[in-house]
Design a protein around this motif. Structure first.
Motif, PDB file in Angstrom:
ATOM      1  N   ALA A 395      26.354  13.122 -11.384  1.00  0.00           N
ATOM      2  CA  ALA A 395      27.084  12.168 -10.818  1.00  0.00           C
ATOM      3  C   ALA A 395      27.569  12.630  -9.559  1.00  0.00           C
ATOM      4  CB  ALA A 395      28.114  11.743 -11.784  1.00  0.00           C
ATOM      5  N   ALA A 396      27.624  14.043  -9.426  1.00  0.00           N
ATOM      6  CA  ALA A 396      28.113  14.622  -8.152  1.00  0.00           C
ATOM      7  C   ALA A 396      27.162  15.160  -7.221  1.00  0.00           C
ATOM      8  CB  ALA A 396      29.082  15.815  -8.515  1.00  0.00           C
ATOM      9  N   GLY A 397      25.993  15.400  -7.714  1.00  0.00           N
ATOM     10  CA  GLY A 397      24.974  16.068  -6.827  1.00  0.00           C
ATOM     11  C   GLY A 397      23.493  15.572  -6.992  1.00  0.00           C
ATOM     12  N   GLU A 398      22.288  16.256  -6.576  1.00  0.00           N
ATOM     13  CA  GLU A 398      21.158  15.775  -6.760  1.00  0.00           C
ATOM     14  C   GLU A 398      20.511  16.809  -7.595  1.00  0.00           C
ATOM     15  OE1 GLU A 398      19.474  15.548  -2.850  1.00  0.00           O
ATOM     16  OE2 GLU A 398      20.617  14.026  -2.489  1.00  0.00           O
ATOM     17  N   GLY A 399      19.518  16.395  -8.507  1.00  0.00           N
ATOM     18  CA  GLY A 399      18.690  17.476  -9.237  1.00  0.00           C
ATOM     19  C   GLY A 399      17.606  17.889  -8.336  1.00  0.00           C
ATOM     20  N   GLU A 400      17.123  19.206  -8.778  1.00  0.00           N
ATOM     21  CA  GLU A 400      15.891  19.956  -8.014  1.00  0.00           C
ATOM     22  C   GLU A 400      14.750  19.209  -8.410  1.00  0.00           C
ATOM     23  OE1 GLU A 400      16.098  24.096  -8.691  1.00  0.00           O
ATOM     24  OE2 GLU A 400      18.487  24.201  -8.687  1.00  0.00           O
ATOM     25  N   ARG A 401      13.532  19.321  -7.591  1.00  0.00           N
ATOM     26  CA  ARG A 401      12.437  18.816  -7.995  1.00  0.00           C
ATOM     27  C   ARG A 401      11.613  19.978  -8.760  1.00  0.00           C
ATOM     28  NH1 ARG A 401      12.791  15.854  -3.253  1.00  0.00           N
ATOM     29  NH2 ARG A 401      11.416  13.997  -3.294  1.00  0.00           N
ATOM     30  N   LEU A 402      10.746  19.731  -9.432  1.00  0.00           N
ATOM     31  CA  LEU A 402       9.942  20.470 -10.150  1.00  0.00           C
ATOM     32  C   LEU A 402       8.540  20.824  -9.424  1.00  0.00           C
ATOM     33  CD1 LEU A 402      10.008  18.731 -13.684  1.00  0.00           C
ATOM     34  CD2 LEU A 402      11.081  20.975 -13.311  1.00  0.00           C
ATOM     35  N   ARG A 403       8.307  22.239  -9.642  1.00  0.00           N
ATOM     36  CA  ARG A 403       7.149  22.625  -9.269  1.00  0.00           C
ATOM     37  C   ARG A 403       6.067  23.338 -10.067  1.00  0.00           C
ATOM     38  NH1 ARG A 403      10.080  27.072  -5.369  1.00  0.00           N
ATOM     39  NH2 ARG A 403      11.215  27.160  -7.514  1.00  0.00           N
ATOM     40  N   PRO A 404       4.888  23.127  -9.649  1.00  0.00           N
ATOM     41  CA  PRO A 404       3.956  23.854 -10.953  1.00  0.00           C
ATOM     42  C   PRO A 404       4.202  25.399 -11.209  1.00  0.00           C
ATOM     43  CG  PRO A 404       2.450  22.776  -8.997  1.00  0.00           C
ATOM     44  CD  PRO A 404       4.020  22.784  -8.567  1.00  0.00           C
ATOM     45  N   GLY A 405       4.228  25.183 -12.758  1.00  0.00           N
ATOM     46  CA  GLY A 405       4.722  26.619 -13.104  1.00  0.00           C
ATOM     47  C   GLY A 405       6.068  26.585 -13.770  1.00  0.00           C
ATOM     48  N   ASP A 410      12.423  25.119 -22.085  1.00  0.00           N
ATOM     49  CA  ASP A 410      11.400  26.094 -22.728  1.00  0.00           C
ATOM     50  C   ASP A 410      10.567  25.293 -23.697  1.00  0.00           C
ATOM     51  OD1 ASP A 410      12.891  28.244 -21.769  1.00  0.00           O
ATOM     52  OD2 ASP A 410      14.387  28.501 -23.616  1.00  0.00           O
ATOM     53  N   ARG A 411      10.230  24.152 -23.114  1.00  0.00           N
ATOM     54  CA  ARG A 411       9.671  23.359 -23.911  1.00  0.00           C
ATOM     55  C   ARG A 411       8.175  22.881 -23.229  1.00  0.00           C
ATOM     56  NH1 ARG A 411      14.235  20.855 -25.476  1.00  0.00           N
ATOM     57  NH2 ARG A 411      13.612  18.776 -24.667  1.00  0.00           N
ATOM     58  N   TYR A 412       8.444  22.528 -21.821  1.00  0.00           N
ATOM     59  CA  TYR A 412       7.289  21.997 -21.159  1.00  0.00           C
ATOM     60  C   TYR A 412       7.156  22.749 -19.770  1.00  0.00           C
ATOM     61  CZ  TYR A 412       8.522  18.017 -24.367  1.00  0.00           C
ATOM     62  OH  TYR A 412       9.085  17.309 -25.198  1.00  0.00           O
ATOM     63  N   ARG A 413       5.829  22.938 -19.882  1.00  0.00           N
ATOM     64  CA  ARG A 413       5.477  23.869 -18.371  1.00  0.00           C
ATOM     65  C   ARG A 413       4.647  22.769 -17.509  1.00  0.00           C
ATOM     66  NH1 ARG A 413       2.579  27.228 -20.683  1.00  0.00           N
ATOM     67  NH2 ARG A 413       4.036  29.009 -20.663  1.00  0.00           N
ATOM     68  N   VAL A 414       5.236  22.899 -16.233  1.00  0.00           N
ATOM     69  CA  VAL A 414       4.744  21.932 -15.138  1.00  0.00           C
ATOM     70  C   VAL A 414       3.470  22.250 -14.877  1.00  0.00           C
ATOM     71  CG1 VAL A 414       5.260  20.719 -12.925  1.00  0.00           C
ATOM     72  CG2 VAL A 414       7.164  21.300 -14.699  1.00  0.00           C
ATOM     73  N   LEU A 415       2.375  21.406 -14.762  1.00  0.00           N
ATOM     74  CA  LEU A 415       1.174  21.737 -14.447  1.00  0.00           C
ATOM     75  C   LEU A 415       0.649  21.229 -12.703  1.00  0.00           C
ATOM     76  CD1 LEU A 415      -0.928  20.877 -17.416  1.00  0.00           C
ATOM     77  CD2 LEU A 415       0.069  23.015 -16.737  1.00  0.00           C
ATOM     78  N   ARG A 416       1.371  19.934 -12.553  1.00  0.00           N
ATOM     79  CA  ARG A 416       1.108  19.322 -11.418  1.00  0.00           C
ATOM     80  C   ARG A 416       1.852  18.026 -11.121  1.00  0.00           C
ATOM     81  NH1 ARG A 416      -3.583  15.370 -11.288  1.00  0.00           N
ATOM     82  NH2 ARG A 416      -4.411  15.233 -13.338  1.00  0.00           N
ATOM     83  N   VAL A 417       1.955  17.502  -9.996  1.00  0.00           N
ATOM     84  CA  VAL A 417       2.551  16.198  -9.656  1.00  0.00           C
ATOM     85  C   VAL A 417       1.559  15.135  -9.702  1.00  0.00           C
ATOM     86  CG1 VAL A 417       3.696  15.208  -7.996  1.00  0.00           C
ATOM     87  CG2 VAL A 417       4.200  17.492  -8.243  1.00  0.00           C
ATOM     88  N   LEU A 418       2.006  14.192 -10.668  1.00  0.00           N
ATOM     89  CA  LEU A 418       1.024  12.908 -10.650  1.00  0.00           C
ATOM     90  C   LEU A 418       1.244  11.881  -9.829  1.00  0.00           C
ATOM     91  CD1 LEU A 418       0.903  12.859 -14.557  1.00  0.00           C
ATOM     92  CD2 LEU A 418      -0.911  13.761 -13.019  1.00  0.00           C
ATOM     93  N   GLY A 419       2.513  11.751  -9.221  1.00  0.00           N
ATOM     94  CA  GLY A 419       2.881  10.618  -8.408  1.00  0.00           C
ATOM     95  C   GLY A 419       4.557  10.667  -8.077  1.00  0.00           C
ATOM     96  N   SER A 420       4.855   9.928  -7.096  1.00  0.00           N
ATOM     97  CA  SER A 420       6.344   9.778  -6.818  1.00  0.00           C
ATOM     98  C   SER A 420       6.698   8.572  -6.370  1.00  0.00           C
ATOM     99  CB  SER A 420       6.793  11.165  -5.680  1.00  0.00           C
ATOM    100  OG  SER A 420       5.880  10.762  -4.473  1.00  0.00           O
ATOM    101  N   GLY A 421       7.687   8.368  -6.445  1.00  0.00           N
ATOM    102  CA  GLY A 421       8.542   6.821  -5.958  1.00  0.00           C
ATOM    103  C   GLY A 421       9.779   6.982  -5.331  1.00  0.00           C
ATOM    104  N   GLY A 422      10.369   5.896  -5.405  1.00  0.00           N
ATOM    105  CA  GLY A 422      11.817   5.902  -4.510  1.00  0.00           C
ATOM    106  C   GLY A 422      12.741   6.613  -5.485  1.00  0.00           C
ATOM    107  N   MET A 423      12.713   6.636  -6.946  1.00  0.00           N
ATOM    108  CA  MET A 423      13.818   7.118  -7.879  1.00  0.00           C
ATOM    109  C   MET A 423      13.285   8.601  -8.282  1.00  0.00           C
ATOM    110  SD  MET A 423      14.439   3.843 -10.215  1.00  0.00           S
ATOM    111  CE  MET A 423      15.369   4.899 -11.277  1.00  0.00           C
ATOM    112  N   GLY A 424      11.995   9.069  -8.188  1.00  0.00           N
ATOM    113  CA  GLY A 424      11.778  10.115  -8.858  1.00  0.00           C
ATOM    114  C   GLY A 424      10.220  10.496  -8.435  1.00  0.00           C
ATOM    115  N   GLU A 425       9.722  11.495  -9.551  1.00  0.00           N
ATOM    116  CA  GLU A 425       8.325  11.844  -9.639  1.00  0.00           C
ATOM    117  C   GLU A 425       7.898  11.962 -10.860  1.00  0.00           C
ATOM    118  OE1 GLU A 425       8.087  14.577  -5.504  1.00  0.00           O
ATOM    119  OE2 GLU A 425       8.434  15.546  -7.362  1.00  0.00           O
TER     120      GLU A 425
END
Length: 586
Positions: A395-405, A410-425
């Motif tokens: 509520a006070a700030g902005e979340g960080e973007r994810l990057r490959p790797g 500890d459950r999901y490893r990011v592989l690549r960006v599939l798409g993005s829009g006004g609210m998120g990716e």
């Protein structure tokens, strides 16, 4: 399975024990006598030039009697023929040593007569054949003079192998077909057990045809019944393969092709129908079989569970490999296997392989349910501690973007960006526990409570309304670093908006629209209105065009939605307001 194995092993044992017993002589050259025609020479194996009409024709020949056979028990054996006939030696009738309980208009695939060889250097054989059907003039192997009263080792091996594998195939197909039909009746949420049951029960008719009981049930029309039931089994097998490979429904052209094969089968009710009809029906069945092998090979590289396409592809490859040994007997050509038929054995292996595949999937689903329960318990424990702090920080700030790797929770490893829009990716991620691929949607920017509620609603609807044409949800969570995210089924192929090259392709478009309508019907059945249906929100997976609706963030819940258990708390929070245009008006 045990009956089939015991029969094959017993046949092998008898063959090995009898190989050294006596000598054999092929009787290939005969005189063919047909009423109203001059005598002509004939060479077996092969198809004899006799009229396609009910009659009795005669094969005559003089056969040398080896010194070792004179006065001893001998037999004339034919290991591969559909003909029915009687044998006379030097003008005297001799007895058959084959069980002909079911024989009405054709043999069960083999003929044998036993007698004492004369005490001289030659004897006259007179084989009278009752020409009752298209196969009565066909001999897959040459008649054989054998120094044994039961046809000799090879003949016994062929007969026992063919009958044991046929009995085993009928037993396995009937057992598995009935079992999975019961499974479908008890749980109709999946169609694969139904298609497998219909395929197995239909395929059992082929070995039953060779065993002979179909002659008692249907008479000469059992050829027509065999052709049509086998085509119907192929139709069911196509749907089973598509269901297991997740390819969507087969193209409707297959309904036309297999329907044509069934119509050709109806034409085979005549006793002497043209061989071209049998060839045409066989071609339809072969085309469906080859298509399934090709479909499995194409699905193998992109499949997360390679056991499924491998098993289905190998089982149908067995049918293709076995066909050259069975087809000649039905088409009047010499048998390359000396009378051995392998399709019954291949059918038994198909039943065992595909039945085991379904059982394996059931076990895997139980294990997945256990893992899901463990995952849910773990999530409840962690989220009770993290949720308040994470929401306060969001509520006070902005979340960080994810990057490959990057690794999320500890459950999901990011592989690549599939798409993005006004609210998120949206990212493609791999679950660390089993390397399965998913799509992870993450909110970005200043996340006011409406955006959080819309993402939560999308997760709720996707989790509770299960349908093959709706994107399924696997997880939802919140982190202090990245914010709120949901993990969904990954659909490889992009959205409908990305497939403009296929727009105007009517068959492809009709298949997609049919699936979209089915997904919407599932939503409407529980009182959910999507309110933002557009090409960008319809994902189309692969060449098979499996359509899945996604993005339920602004969906509306009616009274039936609340009754179905879908929470209505987000409406009270001001998710929609009067005067606001929803969806994508432009």
């Amino acid at each position: 399975m045990s009956l089939l194995v015991r029969g094959v092993l017993l046949a092998l044992a008898l063959f090995c024990l009898g190989c050294a017993r006596g000598e054999t002589h092929d009787v290939s050259t005969w005189q063919l006598l047909v009423p109203g025609q001059p005598a002509q020479s004939a060479t077996l194996p092969g198809k004899l030039p006799v009229p396609s009409a009910p009659l009795d024709y005669v094969l005559e020949t003089d056969v040398p009697v080896p010194a070792a056979m004179r006065g001893q028990p001998v037999s004339i054996a034919i290991a591969d023929t559909l003909a029915l006939g009687s044998l006379r030696v030097d003008g005297r009738p001799v007895l058959t040593c084959i069980d002909d309980t079911f024989d009405r208009y054709r043999s069960g695939g083999a003929l044998c007569w036993h007698f004492l060889a004369p005490e001289r250097d030659a004897m006259h054989l007179e084989l009278t054949v009752h020409d009752t059907n298209w196969g009565s003039a066909s001999f897959g192997v040459a008649p054989c003079l054998v120094a044994a009263s039961d046809g000799g080792a090879w003949f016994r091996f062929v007969v026992l192998f063919n009958r044991a594998t046929a009995v085993g195939a009928v037993g396995i197909a009937t057992l598995l077909g009935g079992l999975y039909l019961l499974v479908y009746v008890l749980d109709r949420s999946r169609r694969a057990p139904l298609w497998f049951a219909l395929q197995a029960l239909g395929a059992s008719l082929y070995p039953l045809w060779w065993l002979g009981p179909t002659q008692v049930l249907f008479g000469p029309a059992d050829r027509f019944v065999l052709a049509d039931v086998t085509c119907a089994a192929c139709w069911a097998s196509l749907r089973f393969t598509h269901a297991e490979l997740r390819l969507g429904p087969p193209h409707r052209a297959w309904d036309v092709v297999i329907g044509a094969g069934m119509l050709l089968g109806v034409a085979q009710t005549a006793a002497f129908q043209p061989p071209a009809l049998a060839m045409a029906t066989a071609s339809v069945i072969f085309a469906a079989t080859a298509y399934q092998v090709i479909a499995c090979v194409r699905a193998l590289p992109r499949s997360t569970d390679r056991a499924t396409p491998t098993t289905i592809g190998l089982t149908w490859t067995l049918i293709i490999a076995a066909s050259p040994f069975d087809a000649p007997a039905l088409l009047g050509q010499p048998s390359p296997g000396g009378g051995l038929h392998f399709i019954s054995l291949a059918s038994a292996v198909i039943g065992i392989g595909q039945g085991t595949l379904l059982a394996r999937q059931y076990v895997m689903s139980l294990r997945a349910a256990d893992r899901l329960n463990d995952e849910l318990r773990r999530q409840i424990a962690e989220r009770s501690r993290e949720l308040a702090d994470a929401l306060a920080q969001l509520a006070a700030g902005e979340g960080e973007r994810l990057r490959p790797g990057d690794v999320v929770h500890d459950r999901y490893r990011v592989l690549r960006v599939l798409g993005s829009g006004g609210m998120g990716e949206v990212y493609e991620v791999a679950r660390i526990s089993d390397d399965r691929r998913f799509a992870l949607k993450l909110l970005l920017g200043h996340t006011e409570h409406g955006s959080l509620a819309r993402l939560a609603r999308e997760a709720e609807i996707a989790a509770k309304v299960a349908h093959p044409n709706l994107v399924a949800i696997a997880d939802i969570d919140v982190t202090e670093r990245y914010g709120l995210y949901i993990v969904m089924e990954l659909v490889d192929g992009g959205s409908l908006a990305d497939r403009r090259d296929r727009w105007g392709d009517a068959p492809w478009a009709l298949s997609v629209l049919r699936q979209v309508a089915a997904g919407l019907a599932a939503l409407h059945a529980v009182g959910v209105v999507h309110r933002d249906l557009k090409p960008a929100n319809v994902l189309v997976g692969g060449d098979a065009a499996v359509a899945k609706i996604t993005d339920f963030g602004i969906a509306s819940l009616g009274e039936s939605g609340a009754a179905a258990g879908l929470a209505d708390t987000v409406r009270a929070g001001g998710l929609t307001r009067t005067g606001i245009l929803l969806g994508t008006p432009h």
